[in-house]
Design an enzyme around this catalytic site. Structure first.
Site: not given
Length: 344
Positions: A21, A133
């Site tokens: 990511g 997040d």
């Protein structure tokens, strides 16, 4: 980055790539010292900036400060041969995003996983850490059904403001919130309104994101999803999500209310503490497991429907009422026959 497979970082031997990511590449590795598997997150070479390294270290410190069964354990953080890496608990299973796959979970699954996520967030908030997040991809479901909350890369260690028991803080300036790709840090579809605008962020921002995750768990679709990131942000700021009951008819009213309280745009009207949300979910889970919430059953079309307790009670009352009326009618008929017989 050259292939890491087979390479050794300290006493961790890299065996396979698990994923990647914006904040790094994750590998499965063998801890040769303790003979156990570990997950190794490595910052890619050539992409290391002071900001990335700071976030990387911050993730390790934030997560390692939280000792909780539903938060991934951090084993180590180090730099070897110019590579920054975090060694953490290796969890076998799948992410919540993979589990949902655009298909709603059952009520039992939703409550089982949601209560664990809520407990983990309550622990983080109690330690003064806001995740910032939270999304299905950052929630791992182990093969044993235990949930693990991942990726504290954007976590904010908050400091209490005068008279603010929620330990609020302000986000970083906009220029610090933007990554090299030019996008806002975090995941747009799961941001709270205040986070999207760069305003004050506290634990209630995570509560909004949790509401979005919970909405997706029971409906199989995102609460806000536009054709572009800007359209999604606009929807989060100015629109209300489609009512849960219109997307999933088998959701108890109590759960729909919990989701609605989490998704209120007005901070003062939103659920204020994750511990309270966790308690409400646990009570609903207990009611479901004890049978107070009726289980889903297939209807004539083969689709699952769920009767709420009130509806079930009404049906039972209705059946009793008809039995009583039938008995009364039978008694009246017998009485009439008896009277006629006597007169005859």
């Amino acid at each position: 980055m050259a292939s890491m497979i087979g390479r050794t970082l300290g006493h961790y031997r890299i065996e396979a790539k698990l994923g990647e990511g914006g904040m790094g590449v994750v590998y499965r590795a063998l801890d040769t010292r303790l003979q156990r598997l570990a997950a190794i997150k490595v910052l890619p070479e050539g992409m290391v900036t002071p900001e990335r390294r700071q976030r990387f270290v911050h993730e390790a410190r934030a997560a390692s400060a939280l000792n909780h069964p539903n938060i991934v354990h951090i084993y180590d953080i180090d730099q070897i041969d110019g590579l920054d890496f975090i060694a953490m608990e290796y969890v076998t299973g799948q992410t919540l995003a993979e589990r949902i796959s655009r298909k709603a979970l059952t009520l039992s699954e939703t409550l089982k996983y949601a209560t664990q996520v809520a407990d983990a967030l309550a622990k983080a908030h109690g330690a003064g850490i806001v995740h910032r997040d939270l999304k299905p991809a950052n929630i791992m479901i182990g093969e044993d059904g235990r949930v693990k909350l991942l990726d504290f890369g954007l976590a904010k260690l908050v400091e209490p403001e005068s008279g603010d028991e929620l330990m609020a803080t302000r986000t970083e300036p906009a220029e610090e919130l933007r990554t090299e790709e030019g996008s806002i840090a975090g995941t747009v579809a799961y941001m709270s309104p205040e986070q999207a605008e760069g305003r004050k962020v506290d634990a209630r921002s995570d509560i909004f994101s949790f509401g979005l995750v919970l909405y997706e768990m029971v409906t199989g679709r995102r609460a806000f999803e536009g054709a572009t990131k800007l359209a999604t942000l606009s929807a989060i700021l100015h629109q209300e999500p489609k009512p849960v009951s219109q997307s999933a008819a088998n959701v108890p009213g109590e759960l729909e209310k919990i989701i609605a309280r989490c998704l209120r745009k007005d901070l003062e009207r939103r659920a204020q503490h994750m511990a309270d949300v966790k308690l409400a979910l646990e009570e609903l889970k207990d009611d479901s497991e004890s049978g107070k919430l009726a289980e889903a059953r297939p209807n004539d079309s083969g689709e699952a429907t769920r009767l709420r307790p009130a509806v079930t009670s009404e049906l039972k009352l209705g059946r009793s009422k008809w039995r009583w009326m039938a008995a009364a009618a039978t008694a009246a008929t017998l009485a009439a026959i008896t009277v006629s017989a006597i007169h005859f």
